[in-house]
Design a protein around this motif. Structure first.
Motif, PDB file in Angstrom:
ATOM      1  N   LEU A 299      -3.693   6.387  -4.522  1.00 52.28           N
ATOM      2  CA  LEU A 299      -4.702   6.835  -5.794  1.00 52.28           C
ATOM      3  C   LEU A 299      -4.786   5.662  -6.733  1.00 52.28           C
ATOM      4  CD1 LEU A 299      -5.603   9.385  -6.597  1.00 52.28           C
ATOM      5  CD2 LEU A 299      -3.596   9.134  -7.971  1.00 52.28           C
ATOM      6  N   PRO A 300      -3.629   4.652  -7.400  1.00 46.88           N
ATOM      7  CA  PRO A 300      -3.749   3.452  -8.323  1.00 46.88           C
ATOM      8  C   PRO A 300      -4.905   2.527  -7.639  1.00 46.88           C
ATOM      9  CG  PRO A 300      -1.400   3.504  -7.723  1.00 46.88           C
ATOM     10  CD  PRO A 300      -2.629   4.421  -6.470  1.00 46.88           C
ATOM     11  N   LEU A 301      -5.855   2.123  -6.934  1.00 42.61           N
ATOM     12  CA  LEU A 301      -6.393   1.300  -6.183  1.00 42.61           C
ATOM     13  C   LEU A 301      -8.402   2.243  -6.533  1.00 42.61           C
ATOM     14  CD1 LEU A 301      -5.082   0.028  -2.985  1.00 42.61           C
ATOM     15  CD2 LEU A 301      -6.049  -1.047  -4.636  1.00 42.61           C
TER      16      LEU A 301
ATOM     17  N   SER B  85       6.445   2.789  -8.520  1.00 46.05           N
ATOM     18  CA  SER B  85       5.232   3.615  -8.801  1.00 46.05           C
ATOM     19  C   SER B  85       4.240   4.280  -9.202  1.00 46.05           C
ATOM     20  CB  SER B  85       3.994   2.275  -7.917  1.00 46.05           C
ATOM     21  OG  SER B  85       4.179   3.481  -6.836  1.00 46.05           O
TER      22      SER B  85
ATOM     23  N   THR C 188       0.456   5.497 -11.197  1.00 40.20           N
ATOM     24  CA  THR C 188      -0.999   5.878 -10.356  1.00 40.20           C
ATOM     25  C   THR C 188      -1.823   4.272 -11.732  1.00 40.20           C
ATOM     26  OG1 THR C 188      -0.827   7.397 -12.545  1.00 40.20           O
ATOM     27  CG2 THR C 188      -0.729   8.708  -9.423  1.00 40.20           C
ATOM     28  N   ALA C 189      -1.206   3.470 -12.531  1.00 40.21           N
ATOM     29  CA  ALA C 189      -1.739   2.806 -13.512  1.00 40.21           C
ATOM     30  C   ALA C 189      -2.855   1.729 -11.661  1.00 40.21           C
ATOM     31  CB  ALA C 189      -1.060   2.168 -14.110  1.00 40.21           C
ATOM     32  N   SER C 190      -4.235   1.707 -12.633  1.00 38.64           N
ATOM     33  CA  SER C 190      -4.897   1.486 -12.226  1.00 38.64           C
ATOM     34  C   SER C 190      -4.599  -0.168 -11.149  1.00 38.64           C
ATOM     35  CB  SER C 190      -5.852   1.078 -12.505  1.00 38.64           C
ATOM     36  OG  SER C 190      -6.851   1.697 -12.460  1.00 38.64           O
ATOM     37  N   VAL C 191      -4.523  -0.750 -10.233  1.00 34.62           N
ATOM     38  CA  VAL C 191      -4.985  -2.023  -9.275  1.00 34.62           C
ATOM     39  C   VAL C 191      -5.318  -2.529  -8.954  1.00 34.62           C
ATOM     40  CG1 VAL C 191      -1.643  -1.783  -9.191  1.00 34.62           C
ATOM     41  CG2 VAL C 191      -3.241  -0.696  -7.435  1.00 34.62           C
TER      42      VAL C 191
ATOM     43  N   GLU D 150      12.483  25.170 -12.350  1.00 31.25           N
ATOM     44  CA  GLU D 150      12.734  25.377 -14.386  1.00 31.25           C
ATOM     45  C   GLU D 150      11.658  23.772 -14.747  1.00 31.25           C
ATOM     46  OE1 GLU D 150      16.769  27.369 -15.249  1.00 31.25           O
ATOM     47  OE2 GLU D 150      15.190  26.559 -16.433  1.00 31.25           O
ATOM     48  N   ARG D 151      10.922  23.042 -13.442  1.00 29.42           N
ATOM     49  CA  ARG D 151      10.445  22.247 -13.394  1.00 29.42           C
ATOM     50  C   ARG D 151       9.082  21.551 -14.221  1.00 29.42           C
ATOM     51  NH1 ARG D 151      14.460  16.997 -12.364  1.00 29.42           N
ATOM     52  NH2 ARG D 151      13.330  15.619 -13.710  1.00 29.42           N
TER      53      ARG D 151
ATOM     54  N   GLY E 253       0.715  -1.271  -0.224  1.00 28.09           N
ATOM     55  CA  GLY E 253      -0.093   0.012  -0.108  1.00 28.09           C
ATOM     56  C   GLY E 253       1.472   1.327   0.213  1.00 28.09           C
TER      57      GLY E 253
ATOM     58  N   PRO F 253       7.882  14.419 -10.772  1.00 30.27           N
ATOM     59  CA  PRO F 253       8.613  15.743 -12.071  1.00 30.27           C
ATOM     60  C   PRO F 253       8.693  15.150 -13.094  1.00 30.27           C
ATOM     61  CG  PRO F 253      10.965  14.341 -10.889  1.00 30.27           C
ATOM     62  CD  PRO F 253       9.092  13.473  -9.679  1.00 30.27           C
TER      63      PRO F 253
ATOM     64  N   SER G  67       3.582   1.731  -1.463  1.00 35.87           N
ATOM     65  CA  SER G  67       4.783   2.007  -2.051  1.00 35.87           C
ATOM     66  C   SER G  67       3.630   1.758  -3.366  1.00 35.87           C
ATOM     67  CB  SER G  67       4.853   0.384  -3.322  1.00 35.87           C
ATOM     68  OG  SER G  67       3.866  -0.262  -3.424  1.00 35.87           O
ATOM     69  N   MET G  68       2.020   2.010  -3.103  1.00 34.73           N
ATOM     70  CA  MET G  68       1.197   2.619  -4.104  1.00 34.73           C
ATOM     71  C   MET G  68       0.748   3.778  -3.308  1.00 34.73           C
ATOM     72  SD  MET G  68      -1.404  -0.756  -4.038  1.00 34.73           S
ATOM     73  CE  MET G  68      -1.254  -2.250  -4.264  1.00 34.73           C
TER      74      MET G  68
ATOM     75  N   HIS H 280      18.750  18.296 -16.280  1.00 36.29           N
ATOM     76  CA  HIS H 280      17.254  18.777 -16.379  1.00 36.29           C
ATOM     77  C   HIS H 280      17.556  20.206 -16.895  1.00 36.29           C
ATOM     78  CE1 HIS H 280      15.941  19.489 -12.594  1.00 36.29           C
ATOM     79  NE2 HIS H 280      14.921  20.504 -13.527  1.00 36.29           N
ATOM     80  N   VAL H 281      18.032  21.004 -16.707  1.00 34.83           N
ATOM     81  CA  VAL H 281      18.228  22.181 -17.176  1.00 34.83           C
ATOM     82  C   VAL H 281      19.922  22.598 -17.369  1.00 34.83           C
ATOM     83  CG1 VAL H 281      16.326  23.098 -15.584  1.00 34.83           C
ATOM     84  CG2 VAL H 281      18.112  22.977 -14.609  1.00 34.83           C
TER      85      VAL H 281
ATOM     86  N   ARG I 242      -0.334  11.514  -6.317  1.00 35.53           N
ATOM     87  CA  ARG I 242       1.074  12.003  -6.492  1.00 35.53           C
ATOM     88  C   ARG I 242       1.812  12.941  -7.242  1.00 35.53           C
ATOM     89  NH1 ARG I 242       3.690   9.415 -11.207  1.00 35.53           N
ATOM     90  NH2 ARG I 242       6.024   8.046 -10.525  1.00 35.53           N
TER      91      ARG I 242
ATOM     92  N   LEU J 137      -2.717  -5.909  -3.312  1.00 41.39           N
ATOM     93  CA  LEU J 137      -1.838  -5.484  -1.878  1.00 41.39           C
ATOM     94  C   LEU J 137      -1.191  -6.700  -1.182  1.00 41.39           C
ATOM     95  CD1 LEU J 137      -5.142  -3.145  -0.813  1.00 41.39           C
ATOM     96  CD2 LEU J 137      -2.130  -2.502  -0.677  1.00 41.39           C
TER      97      LEU J 137
ATOM     98  N   ASP K 120      -1.299  13.928 -10.083  1.00 42.86           N
ATOM     99  CA  ASP K 120      -2.312  12.805 -10.088  1.00 42.86           C
ATOM    100  C   ASP K 120      -3.409  13.045  -9.202  1.00 42.86           C
ATOM    101  OD1 ASP K 120      -0.001  11.482 -12.756  1.00 42.86           O
ATOM    102  OD2 ASP K 120      -2.844  10.944 -12.875  1.00 42.86           O
TER     103      ASP K 120
END
Lengths: 249, 521
Positions: free
Chosen positions: A81-83, B19, B21-24, A175-176, A37, A191, A39-40, B67-68, A188, B29, A181
């Motif tokens: 959020l992925p859940l 990870s 935000t792709a749905s799981v 600058e980034r 969880g 960058p 890690s999600m 990146h810059v 989340r 878990l 989401d």
């Protein structure tokens, strides 16, 4: 500048610090679930708290509710959020069932029973809704924050664009560019390696700050008709945080 | 007293790796710990930071990511610049050996004596699970009397006496041959004949003696080779055979010790400690883990935009305008194979703009082997950084090490003459980086992402010939011929046009063959 860290307004006032994971759940490796969880994107203390509350409610009201349902919903509540899609479908299914199931879900989400039914409906078109949002003047979450105290940015955000095909924003700090989401419980901020395609320096100009020092950076309209909402990324004059404000269109 | 060797980073070494935000589902878990390779990039980064902070003490960041535009300081009056990149950057003398460890490659460490080359290699052996003593005993020391038998093993004397045929002889193969990390110290002091046996091991993964064959890497296992030399220009006791040099995937320069960290050296002298004896157990990689890592590295995608820039870079170097008669034979390889002087041939092409023609700066082209190695190490770099796909920055970071000694500078080119850039004649890494950057900039100026006629014609051909009418085939043949004419009308041919023109000829041949076939049925 005000010193504050990113958070979800729905969690304000709920103290979960140091919450312990349930010690024994038959057939479930709770530590593994907590690690996955996190890690999600879930907060570990929030997950421990809502899982414990949900399992206790299950034991009291409806032992026939699946433990996996409680796991998924509590992890989503804790910010995974992925859940979202999976957990919401479980909420909808359980709310459509016996009253006792609704009580278990309401406890797991920290919502009162009647509010839960409205929550399940409103979430279809407004991912940032929860019963307390009006009282919070429409603010759902803040993100970013000063890197020196654990936030993500070394300069405040000064621009944003909405992605057309996702409920997400690209926010520029320094600058980034960063991708945000989010929904009511989790977010989340990551960058980005390139400037978003939607950003056009000639035409994408943020409106000037309001008298209260609020500078709206980008707005995204979700849904259509009576249920449509406008989600706006706002920067406040005295903060390194970027806020997400939501109101009916 | 806290053990100063054991400190590992407790924070994620690449904050945004992980990870999305792709749905799981909730069932995820309860999924077992993610495939070893998903956490292995973090473990390898931990190993990297332990090595640069504790073991080798290497406060260098010459593999830069930003990146810059990096902040730059001009130093002195000889063009020196110090740049401060914005993103995590790395020390090549630790990073490249670690990436070699990850992909099962071959790394040549060069530099003066006592600069940690062998220590880095020994550390790789310990990371693979060997004890420090085992790894040190397994180091093969190059010396002028080293024979093939010394290297690989000897027949058992009793079998030599008793055998009626070579097949009856049993060889007592040396134990180091099947180690996951093999170390050859001072490989340029090995006699030529023994180098050939080494080449078979490095290139083919087996060794042969008295008609007996012994595999040095079990099927599928990851084996990494580390070679050291004080001089990569062949200045050892024996010249290194070109085929063996060409098998080196990466060449890395050992760096000098930064005097500001002398206190650590004093501590080691006082305690009699060696870094390989204090590798934290959490950093040891098992065989299965290494195989998972290699598979994960191979699976890192290379986007089309990155691949196109690499293709464009590779296209500059093969062609030399007066190298042959037939167009296809106007290559540096034809000249070199015939014993010609490529520099002289380049110089004869007085119509070319030597400054604009990147190909004029080299005496050879890129081999398929080196290109494949560049792709592999670019993927390894992206994987190490926790990226989801290879970026141009990853390729740019690997070019100086993969192509060191593979792309050879034309020292007669004005760029290497005394002047503002003459240091590039001795600094191959900077020259190679600069070449790749120039090529990428040219690619962008020509806007080849959006307007490459040859790519468009190839894409059209790739749709297949099934159902293609003769009229359409003829139209395409005309388009090919028109494009060739456009290139011809520029009156100046550069290296990149060589691949364009041979590709156009390929398309012409395919379509005309199709038309002939269509007419015959």
């Amino acid at each position: 500048m005000t010193l504050r860290l990113a958070h979800h307004v729905a969690n304000v006032g709920i103290d979960t610090a140091g919450a312990a994971l349930p010690s024994h759940v038959p057939g479930v490796d709770v530590s593994l679930a907590a690690a996955n969880g996190v890690s999600m994107g879930a907060d570990r203390d929030h997950f421990a708290h809502w899982l414990s509350v949900g399992l206790a409610a299950r034991e009291e009201h409806a032992p026939d509710v699946g433990v996996v349902d409680i796991l998924g919903i509590s992890a989503w509540r804790a910010g995974a959020l992925p859940l979202r899609e999976d957990a919401l479908s479980r909420v909808v299914r359980l709310v459509a069932g016996p009253r006792a199931h609704t009580d278990v879900v309401a406890a797991t989400l920290g919502l009162a029973g009647p509010a839960l039914e409205e929550f399940a409906v409103r979430q279809r078109s407004d991912r940032w809704w929860w019963p307390g949002r009006d009282a919070a003047d429409g603010y759902a979450l803040c993100t970013g924050g000063f890197a020196g105290i654990g936030g993500a940015w070394v300069t405040p955000a000064d621009a944003a664009v909405a992605f057309p095909d996702a409920a997400a924003f690209a926010i520029r700090a320094g600058e980034r560019w960063w991708r945000l989401d989010s929904d009511v419980w989790g977010s989340r901020l990551a960058p980005m390696n390139e400037v978003p395609q939607q950003w056009d320096t000639d035409s994408t100009l943020a409106p000037p700050a309001t008298a209260a020092g609020l500078r709206p950076l980008a707005t995204r309209r979700e849904g259509a008709g009576a249920t449509s909402i406008d989600a706006t990324v706002i920067r406040m004059a005295d903060s390194y945080l970027a806020w997400l404000h939501v109101e009916q269109s | 007293m806290p053990n100063r060797w054991e400190r590992l980073s407790v924070s994620p070494t690449a904050p945004h790796a992980g990870s999305g935000t792709a749905s799981v589902t909730a069932e995820d878990l309860l999924a077992p710990p993610a495939d070893a390779a998903l956490g292995a990039d973090e473990k390898l980064r931990q190993a990297y930071y332990w090595m640069v902070n504790r073991a080798i003490i290497s406060p260098y960041y010459d593999v830069e990511f930003s990146h810059v535009q990096p902040l730059e300081f001009e130093l002195g009056d000889a063009g020196a610049k110090l740049s401060l990149p914005a993103d995590a950057s790395y020390a090549s003398n630790v990073l490249l050996p670690l990436l070699t460890f990850a992909v099962g490659g071959r790394c040549l460490l060069i530099g003066g004596p006592g600069r940690g080359k062998t220590t880095v290699a020994v550390l790789m052996g310990v990371l693979a699970g060997g004890t420090p003593d085992e790894v040190r005993r397994g180091v093969q020391q190059g010396q002028p009397q080293l024979t093939v038998s010394d290297l690989v093993g000897i027949p058992l004397p009793k079998h030599l006496i008793e055998a009626d045929a070579l097949s009856e002889i049993t060889i007592a193969w040396r134990e180091w041959l099947t180690r996951p990390v093999k170390i050859i110290d001072e490989y340029n002091r090995i006699p030529t004949k023994t180098q050939s046996a080494l080449l078979t091991m490095v290139a083919e993964g087996y060794v042969e003696s008295h008609d007996q064959m012994h595999r040095t890497s079990p099927d599928g296992a990851v084996e990494s080779w580390y070679f050291t030399a004080n001089d990569d220009a062949g200045g050892g006791t024996f010249p290194v055979i070109q085929a063996l040099k060409d098998r080196m995937d990466v060449t890395v320069q050992a760096v000098g010790f930064n005097s500001h960290f002398f206190d650590e050296l004093v501590a080691r002298v006082e305690a009699g400690e060696k870094p390989e004896e204090h590798v934290p157990a959490e950093l040891i990689f098992g065989a299965d883990e290494r195989e998972s890592i290699r598979a994960a590295v191979r699976a890192v995608p290379m986007p089309t935009a990155v691949r196109r820039r690499l293709e464009f870079f590779a296209s500059h170097f093969e062609f030399v305008q007066q190298g042959g008669g037939r167009f296809e034979y106007r290559t540096k390889d034809v000249v070199a194979t015939a014993g010609g002087d490529v520099s002289e041939i380049i110089d004869r092409n007085s119509g070319a703009d030597l400054e604009a023609d990147l190909g004029a700066q080299t005496v050879n082209g890129l081999s398929v082997r080196s290109l494949q190695t560049l792709v592999m190490f670019s993927k390894a770099m992206a994987w190490f950084r926790g990226a989801e796909e290879v970026s141009v920055a990853d390729v740019a970071a690997m070019v100086p090490f993969v192509l060191h000694g593979k792309l050879v500078p034309n020292l007669a080119h004005p760029r290497f003459q005394p002047g503002s850039e003459s240091e590039l004649a001795t600094d191959a890494s900077s020259w190679l980086s600069n070449m790749f950057a120039s090529s990428t900039a040219l690619f962008d100026r020509l806007d080849l992402d959006h307007g490459d006629p040859v790519e468009a014609l190839l894409a059209e051909f790739a749709q297949g010939l099934d159902g293609l009418t003769q009229v359409e085939a003829s139209r395409r043949i005309t388009a090919v011929e028109s494009r060739i004419k456009e290139i011809a009308d520029t009156r100046k041919l550069y290296g990149r046009h060589f691949d364009d023109l041979t590709t156009l000829k390929y398309l012409h041949q395919r379509y005309t063959a199709y038309v002939r076939w269509a007419e015959s049925v």
